[in-house]
Design a protein around this motif. Structure first.
Motif, PDB file in Angstrom:
ATOM      1  N   LEU A   1      11.009 -12.947 -23.909  1.00 11.04           N
ATOM      2  CA  LEU A   1      10.820 -13.754 -22.709  1.00 11.04           C
ATOM      3  C   LEU A   1       9.904 -12.976 -21.780  1.00 11.04           C
ATOM      4  CD1 LEU A   1      13.445 -15.747 -20.684  1.00 11.04           C
ATOM      5  CD2 LEU A   1      11.880 -14.194 -19.512  1.00 11.04           C
ATOM      6  N   GLN A   2       8.758 -13.560 -21.435  1.00 11.55           N
ATOM      7  CA  GLN A   2       7.774 -12.868 -20.611  1.00 11.55           C
ATOM      8  C   GLN A   2       7.302 -13.759 -19.472  1.00 11.55           C
ATOM      9  OE1 GLN A   2       5.949  -9.851 -24.019  1.00 11.55           O
ATOM     10  NE2 GLN A   2       4.573 -11.325 -23.031  1.00 11.55           N
ATOM     11  N   ASP A   3       6.733 -13.116 -18.460  1.00  9.15           N
ATOM     12  CA  ASP A   3       6.149 -13.856 -17.335  1.00  9.15           C
ATOM     13  C   ASP A   3       4.824 -14.482 -17.745  1.00  9.15           C
ATOM     14  OD1 ASP A   3       8.087 -13.447 -15.351  1.00  9.15           O
ATOM     15  OD2 ASP A   3       7.294 -11.469 -14.868  1.00  9.15           O
ATOM     16  N   THR A   4       4.507 -15.621 -17.150  1.00 10.91           N
ATOM     17  CA  THR A   4       3.206 -16.246 -17.338  1.00 10.91           C
ATOM     18  C   THR A   4       2.915 -17.123 -16.136  1.00 10.91           C
ATOM     19  OG1 THR A   4       1.821 -17.473 -18.895  1.00 10.91           O
ATOM     20  CG2 THR A   4       4.055 -18.293 -18.571  1.00 10.91           C
ATOM     21  N   LYS A   5       1.651 -17.393 -15.889  1.00  9.37           N
ATOM     22  CA  LYS A   5       1.281 -18.200 -14.728  1.00  9.37           C
ATOM     23  C   LYS A   5       1.629 -19.662 -14.945  1.00  9.37           C
ATOM     24  CE  LYS A   5      -2.601 -15.291 -13.187  1.00  9.37           C
ATOM     25  NZ  LYS A   5      -4.063 -15.245 -12.933  1.00  9.37           N
ATOM     26  N   ASN A   6       2.044 -20.312 -13.877  1.00 11.13           N
ATOM     27  CA  ASN A   6       2.255 -21.763 -13.815  1.00 11.13           C
ATOM     28  C   ASN A   6       3.481 -22.258 -14.574  1.00 11.13           C
ATOM     29  OD1 ASN A   6      -0.211 -21.965 -12.341  1.00 11.13           O
ATOM     30  ND2 ASN A   6      -1.341 -22.000 -14.283  1.00 11.13           N
TER      31      ASN A   6
ATOM     32  N   CYS B   1      17.595 -21.627 -27.371  1.00  9.92           N
ATOM     33  CA  CYS B   1      18.298 -20.379 -27.043  1.00  9.92           C
ATOM     34  C   CYS B   1      17.610 -19.639 -25.907  1.00  9.92           C
ATOM     35  CB  CYS B   1      18.380 -19.488 -28.284  1.00  9.92           C
ATOM     36  SG  CYS B   1      19.590 -20.050 -29.510  1.00  9.92           S
ATOM     37  N   LEU B   2      16.283 -19.665 -25.888  1.00  6.25           N
ATOM     38  CA  LEU B   2      15.573 -18.958 -24.821  1.00  6.25           C
ATOM     39  C   LEU B   2      15.770 -19.643 -23.472  1.00  6.25           C
ATOM     40  CD1 LEU B   2      13.951 -16.325 -25.079  1.00  6.25           C
ATOM     41  CD2 LEU B   2      11.893 -17.667 -24.701  1.00  6.25           C
ATOM     42  N   VAL B   3      15.925 -20.952 -23.475  1.00 11.30           N
ATOM     43  CA  VAL B   3      16.253 -21.675 -22.236  1.00 11.30           C
ATOM     44  C   VAL B   3      17.614 -21.215 -21.714  1.00 11.30           C
ATOM     45  CG1 VAL B   3      16.817 -23.935 -21.269  1.00 11.30           C
ATOM     46  CG2 VAL B   3      14.793 -23.666 -22.719  1.00 11.30           C
TER      47      VAL B   3
ATOM     48  N   PHE C   1       8.528 -19.205 -17.600  1.00 14.87           N
ATOM     49  CA  PHE C   1       8.459 -18.051 -18.496  1.00 14.87           C
ATOM     50  C   PHE C   1       7.643 -18.436 -19.723  1.00 14.87           C
ATOM     51  CE2 PHE C   1      12.325 -20.411 -19.493  1.00 14.87           C
ATOM     52  CZ  PHE C   1      12.260 -20.562 -20.872  1.00 14.87           C
ATOM     53  N   GLU C   2       7.328 -17.420 -20.534  1.00 16.85           N
ATOM     54  CA  GLU C   2       6.634 -17.639 -21.799  1.00 16.85           C
ATOM     55  C   GLU C   2       7.542 -17.214 -22.942  1.00 16.85           C
ATOM     56  OE1 GLU C   2       2.400 -16.576 -24.040  1.00 16.85           O
ATOM     57  OE2 GLU C   2       3.085 -15.346 -22.354  1.00 16.85           O
ATOM     58  N   MET C   3       7.519 -17.972 -24.016  1.00 19.92           N
ATOM     59  CA  MET C   3       8.294 -17.686 -25.210  1.00 19.92           C
ATOM     60  C   MET C   3       7.375 -17.130 -26.296  1.00 19.92           C
ATOM     61  SD  MET C   3      10.117 -20.572 -27.625  1.00 19.92           S
ATOM     62  CE  MET C   3      10.562 -20.233 -29.339  1.00 19.92           C
ATOM     63  N   LEU C   4       7.662 -15.895 -26.741  1.00 17.06           N
ATOM     64  CA  LEU C   4       6.958 -15.318 -27.878  1.00 17.06           C
ATOM     65  C   LEU C   4       7.953 -15.204 -29.023  1.00 17.06           C
ATOM     66  CD1 LEU C   4       4.843 -12.466 -26.234  1.00 17.06           C
ATOM     67  CD2 LEU C   4       4.163 -14.802 -26.764  1.00 17.06           C
TER      68      LEU C   4
ATOM     69  N   GLY D   1      21.879 -20.931 -32.045  1.00 19.90           N
ATOM     70  CA  GLY D   1      21.806 -22.374 -31.805  1.00 19.90           C
ATOM     71  C   GLY D   1      22.099 -23.097 -33.090  1.00 19.90           C
ATOM     72  N   ALA D   2      23.315 -23.618 -33.232  1.00 21.13           N
ATOM     73  CA  ALA D   2      23.764 -24.281 -34.460  1.00 21.13           C
ATOM     74  C   ALA D   2      23.642 -23.351 -35.671  1.00 21.13           C
ATOM     75  CB  ALA D   2      22.991 -25.580 -34.698  1.00 21.13           C
ATOM     76  N   GLY D   3      23.924 -22.068 -35.452  1.00 26.11           N
ATOM     77  CA  GLY D   3      23.908 -21.105 -36.541  1.00 26.11           C
ATOM     78  C   GLY D   3      22.577 -20.437 -36.774  1.00 26.11           C
ATOM     79  N   ASN D   4      21.525 -20.909 -36.128  1.00 19.80           N
ATOM     80  CA  ASN D   4      20.214 -20.263 -36.164  1.00 19.80           C
ATOM     81  C   ASN D   4      20.283 -19.111 -35.156  1.00 19.80           C
ATOM     82  OD1 ASN D   4      17.032 -22.076 -36.323  1.00 19.80           O
ATOM     83  ND2 ASN D   4      17.765 -20.404 -37.537  1.00 19.80           N
ATOM     84  N   ASP D   5      20.273 -17.852 -35.596  1.00 22.64           N
ATOM     85  CA  ASP D   5      20.542 -16.743 -34.672  1.00 22.64           C
ATOM     86  C   ASP D   5      19.297 -15.903 -34.422  1.00 22.64           C
ATOM     87  OD1 ASP D   5      20.592 -15.798 -37.308  1.00 22.64           O
ATOM     88  OD2 ASP D   5      22.043 -14.216 -36.866  1.00 22.64           O
ATOM     89  N   PHE D   6      19.229 -15.386 -33.195  1.00 23.50           N
ATOM     90  CA  PHE D   6      18.015 -14.719 -32.729  1.00 23.50           C
ATOM     91  C   PHE D   6      18.342 -13.494 -31.881  1.00 23.50           C
ATOM     92  CE2 PHE D   6      17.418 -19.303 -32.910  1.00 23.50           C
ATOM     93  CZ  PHE D   6      16.371 -19.411 -33.813  1.00 23.50           C
ATOM     94  N   VAL D   7      17.477 -12.486 -32.000  1.00 24.68           N
ATOM     95  CA  VAL D   7      17.495 -11.330 -31.103  1.00 24.68           C
ATOM     96  C   VAL D   7      16.576 -11.668 -29.936  1.00 24.68           C
ATOM     97  CG1 VAL D   7      16.964  -8.885 -30.868  1.00 24.68           C
ATOM     98  CG2 VAL D   7      17.852  -9.771 -33.051  1.00 24.68           C
ATOM     99  N   LEU D   8      17.097 -11.607 -28.716  1.00 26.64           N
ATOM    100  CA  LEU D   8      16.333 -11.949 -27.522  1.00 26.64           C
ATOM    101  C   LEU D   8      16.173 -10.721 -26.634  1.00 26.64           C
ATOM    102  CD1 LEU D   8      17.044 -14.769 -28.579  1.00 26.64           C
ATOM    103  CD2 LEU D   8      17.500 -15.467 -26.232  1.00 26.64           C
ATOM    104  N   ILE D   9      14.957 -10.544 -26.123  1.00 27.33           N
ATOM    105  CA  ILE D   9      14.656  -9.412 -25.248  1.00 27.33           C
ATOM    106  C   ILE D   9      13.929  -9.913 -24.011  1.00 27.33           C
ATOM    107  CG2 ILE D   9      13.300  -7.286 -25.033  1.00 27.33           C
ATOM    108  CD1 ILE D   9      13.792  -6.822 -28.035  1.00 27.33           C
ATOM    109  N   ASP D  10      14.408  -9.482 -22.847  1.00 24.52           N
ATOM    110  CA  ASP D  10      13.735  -9.772 -21.577  1.00 24.52           C
ATOM    111  C   ASP D  10      12.574  -8.789 -21.457  1.00 24.52           C
ATOM    112  OD1 ASP D  10      12.879 -10.147 -19.001  1.00 24.52           O
ATOM    113  OD2 ASP D  10      14.812  -9.674 -18.052  1.00 24.52           O
ATOM    114  N   ASN D  11      11.365  -9.281 -21.708  1.00 32.45           N
ATOM    115  CA  ASN D  11      10.196  -8.394 -21.734  1.00 32.45           C
ATOM    116  C   ASN D  11       9.265  -8.638 -20.555  1.00 32.45           C
ATOM    117  OD1 ASN D  11       8.942  -6.230 -23.137  1.00 32.45           O
ATOM    118  ND2 ASN D  11       7.365  -7.635 -23.915  1.00 32.45           N
ATOM    119  N   ARG D  12       9.844  -9.032 -19.421  1.00 36.04           N
ATOM    120  CA  ARG D  12       9.008  -9.253 -18.237  1.00 36.04           C
ATOM    121  C   ARG D  12       8.361  -7.961 -17.751  1.00 36.04           C
ATOM    122  NH1 ARG D  12      13.097 -12.449 -14.484  1.00 36.04           N
ATOM    123  NH2 ARG D  12      14.560 -11.122 -15.660  1.00 36.04           N
ATOM    124  N   ASN D  13       8.946  -6.818 -18.102  1.00 32.62           N
ATOM    125  CA  ASN D  13       8.335  -5.538 -17.735  1.00 32.62           C
ATOM    126  C   ASN D  13       7.386  -5.017 -18.820  1.00 32.62           C
ATOM    127  OD1 ASN D  13      10.075  -4.781 -19.758  1.00 32.62           O
ATOM    128  ND2 ASN D  13      11.323  -3.407 -18.486  1.00 32.62           N
ATOM    129  N   LEU D  14       7.239  -5.780 -19.914  1.00 29.81           N
ATOM    130  CA  LEU D  14       6.337  -5.445 -21.028  1.00 29.81           C
ATOM    131  C   LEU D  14       6.656  -4.089 -21.655  1.00 29.81           C
ATOM    132  CD1 LEU D  14       2.926  -6.721 -19.580  1.00 29.81           C
ATOM    133  CD2 LEU D  14       4.564  -7.947 -21.026  1.00 29.81           C
TER     134      LEU D  14
END
Length: 261
Positions: free
Chosen positions: A53-58, A82-84, A61-64, A12-25
């Motif tokens: 990116l993890q599941d959370t109630k209500n 970026c997570l959006v 998703f949840e961002m860690l 995002g504008a050069g700010n770079d991130f490693v993203l993992i779908d961790n809904r299965n933990l």
């Protein structure tokens, strides 16, 4: 036993991130050494931080968020954007979302690669000499200058971040300069311990500092150029309080792959 983890790289504008779908933990978020290794630009995937990116109630998703040093971080605005985009690409959301981050709930909308992210309200600030100190989800030091291209960001940012006032908890250091109709901002980020190409919460803090310095109330939409591109910060200011705060800018998938842990 080795296991394979899928990862995605976004910027995002050069700010770079490693993203993992961790809904299965399946990813161990407590392994700070592993996170640090994955963020290493020579021995890992490389990034200013890592997000799960993890599941959370209500919420959708949840961002860690974890800094490049492996430790859990405070709110990251560009990371949130970026997570959006990641959630949209995973078909978790379409255009609008509400998600949970370390500093509370956030709302956002995405159109193509542009993400408009709602940030927390800010109701107070402090002065450190002529610099403004605000918490926009992460703590920021903002100093106005007129020689931004000549500043040694590592030297100057490191000195402020590690001085007697801020050394224990650290602070993100921003220098800001008027540029045309907007402003140019450079940021030394704690956790990365170096200058980054962009900092979302830093752009927000810098824009708020502009409004504080001008002593004006009302609605603002301030262009903030960073090394990695163009961001926009909007808010309503009344006295020392900022509400309806939004950070807008690009969020783009760079590549994806898998790594054996």
């Amino acid at each position: 036993m080795n296991k394979e983890i899928k990862f995605y790289k976004y910027q995002g504008a050069g700010n770079d991130f490693v993203l993992i779908d961790n809904r299965n933990l399946a990813f161990n978020a407590a392994d700070n050494d592993l996170i640090k290794q994955l963020c290493d630009r020579r021995f890992g995937i490389g990034g200013d931080g890592l997000m799960l990116l993890q599941d959370t109630k209500n919420f959708d998703f949840e961002m860690l968020y974890y800094n490049a040093d492996g430790r859990e971080g405070t709110m990251c605005g560009n990371g949130g954007r970026c997570l959006v985009a990641f959630a949209r690409d995973l078909d978790i959301i379409q255009t609008n979302t509400a998600f949970l981050a370390v500093d509370g709930p956030h709302e956002a909308e995405i159109h193509d690669n542009q993400v408009n992210l709602g940030m927390i309200p800010v109701t107070e600030y402090q002065m450190d000499g002529e610099a403004y100190v605000l918490n926009t989800g992460s703590p920021h030091y903002v100093q106005f200058v007129d020689n931004l291209n000549q500043i040694n960001m590592f030297k100057e940012g490191y000195a402020i971040r590690n001085n007697a006032t801020y050394a224990e908890k650290g602070i993100n250091v921003n220098f800001i300069e008027k540029e045309g109709e907007g402003y140019f901002v450079r940021t030394f980020e704690r956790g990365v311990e170096d200058e980054t190409y962009a900092c979302g919460t830093g752009a927000v803090a810098s824009a708020m500092s502009v409004a504080l310095k001008e002593g004006r109330d009302g609605d603002f939409n301030i262009p903030i150029r960073v090394l990695g591109g163009q961001l926009y910060v909007s808010f309503h200011k009344a006295g020392n309080s900022f509400s309806k705060v939004f950070l807008t800018g690009p969020a783009i998938q760079v590549f994806k792959g898998s790594i054996t842990l």
